[in-house]
Design an enzyme around this catalytic site. Structure first.
Site, PDB file in Angstrom:
ATOM      1  NE  ARG A   1      39.225  61.826  12.435  1.00  0.00           N
ATOM      2  CZ  ARG A   1      37.944  61.982  12.732  1.00  0.00           C
ATOM      3  NH1 ARG A   1      37.424  63.191  12.779  1.00  0.00           N
ATOM      4  NH2 ARG A   1      37.180  60.932  12.994  1.00  0.00           N
TER       5      ARG A   1
ATOM      6  CB  VAL B   1      45.289  54.529   9.082  1.00  0.00           C
ATOM      7  CG1 VAL B   1      44.193  54.557  10.140  1.00  0.00           C
ATOM      8  CG2 VAL B   1      45.038  53.393   8.099  1.00  0.00           C
TER       9      VAL B   1
ATOM     10  CG  ASP C   1      34.535  59.163   8.055  1.00  0.00           C
ATOM     11  OD1 ASP C   1      34.805  58.896   9.243  1.00  0.00           O
ATOM     12  OD2 ASP C   1      35.240  59.909   7.352  1.00  0.00           O
TER      13      ASP C   1
ATOM     14  NE  ARG D   1      33.688  55.681  13.556  1.00  0.00           N
ATOM     15  CZ  ARG D   1      34.876  56.231  13.841  1.00  0.00           C
ATOM     16  NH1 ARG D   1      35.212  57.388  13.283  1.00  0.00           N
ATOM     17  NH2 ARG D   1      35.710  55.637  14.665  1.00  0.00           N
TER      18      ARG D   1
ATOM     19  CG  HIS E   1      38.819  60.913   8.353  1.00  0.00           C
ATOM     20  ND1 HIS E   1      37.660  60.224   8.651  1.00  0.00           N
ATOM     21  CD2 HIS E   1      39.745  60.500   9.258  1.00  0.00           C
ATOM     22  CE1 HIS E   1      37.883  59.439   9.703  1.00  0.00           C
ATOM     23  NE2 HIS E   1      39.137  59.583  10.075  1.00  0.00           N
TER      24      HIS E   1
END
Length: 307
Positions: free
Chosen positions: A88, A118, A148, A151, A175
């Site tokens: 990321r 986002v 997260d 998930r 994140h």
């Protein structure tokens, strides 16, 4: 309730779809820089209205921020998505300029807007938005922890062999693949600690699988995931729209909370009509505290690339 979604790609379109289907907003505006793209996505989604039973109006526009005027909430998904093998953090060069420009344009037409960021690297993009706009900290929210945590719950339910609705658990911290802190010691199945159902080894596997959840999907799909990110955003927007005071782990600007200052990172937050209405400080073990500090170091390192 008027919601703008910036970026009509996979994540943005999924976000608009889930918001519309949940039927709590009057209007969703999709905006994109690609000519006709947002208009096409909006039309396609509106043609599902009678099939999915929603009354939310979805409109699209090409780079015309005047159409977003009066938005209560705006979701920033714009920027380049991850490709296989990318972190990321590697997206920062391009996405920083995009996010800064988008946030400024949104506020120009909707001075009271609440922003949900986002775009990746998300914690750094949320921090940049704070610095670039000067908005009160309650009105800038980074979406990462909600995704997260979803998930995490998926992986726990898979490991135990139970429905996801049985599971409650949370991921805080940055994140990123290394910065996430899944709170496995606090995860429960209907109030019973998951340690009653899983071995220490299996719980650790769940933690590691959660941390690479995005990278796993990027490898399989060839690009970033979109269904779960879109659903996570829609739930956050819904909490704001309905003033429900629901708790999500969100990237919030910290000013002493958890012993951290001048950083945006995932912590439990109460969301309502004013955005982040409260940052909730929970008791962490020494090991969890150490992981949060380590995660913060990683986020600060990425923030440093903004220079």
């Amino acid at each position: 309730m008027k919601v703008t979604v910036v970026g009509a790609g996979a994540v943005g379109a999924s976000c608009a779809e889930y918001i519309a289907i949940k039927n709590f907003a009057e209007e969703v505006v999709l905006i994109d820089i690609k000519e006709g793209y947002a208009e096409g996505k909006a039309m396609d989604l509106m043609q599902t209205a009678s099939l999915n039973g929603f009354d939310t109006k979805i409109t699209g526009t090409t780079n015309d921020y005047s159409k977003t005027a009066g938005s209560d909430v705006a979701v920033i998904t714009s920027g380049i998505p991850r490709k296989p093998g990318m972190t990321r953090e590697e997206l920062i060069g391009i996405n920083a300029g995009i996010v800064k420009s988008v946030a400024t344009s949104l506020i120009e037409h909707s001075p009271n807007v609440i922003l949900i960021v986002v775009s990746n690297p998300m914690d750094t993009m949320a921090y940049l938005t704070h610095k670039a706009t000067g908005l009160p900290k309650n009105r800038i929210i980074g979406m990462g922890g909600a995704l997260d945590s979803a998930r995490f719950k998926y992986r726990l339910a898979e490991a135990i062999g139970c429905p996801s609705s049985d599971i409650n658990g949370m991921v805080i911290g940055g994140h990123s693949d290394v910065g996430m802190v899944p709170l496995i010691g606090k995860a429960v199945r209907n109030s019973i600690p998951v340690s009653k159902f899983l071995s220490e080894e299996r719980m650790q596997q769940v933690v590691e699988d959660t941390k690479v959840g995005g990278a796993t999907l990027t490898k399989l799909l060839g690009t970033s995931a979109w269904y779960a990110p879109g659903a996570a955003v829609s739930e956050m927007v819904k909490a704001i729209a309905l003033d429900s005071k629901k708790m999500f782990p969100c990237s919030a600007l910290l000013e002493g909370e958890y012993g951290l200052n001048d950083i945006s990172m995932g912590v439990p937050c109460i969301l309502g009509k004013d955005g982040i209405e409260k940052i909730v400080e929970i008791e962490l073990s020494d090991a969890e505290k150490a992981k949060i500090q380590e995660s913060a170091q990683g986020v600060r390192k990425t923030n440093g690339l903004l220079e």
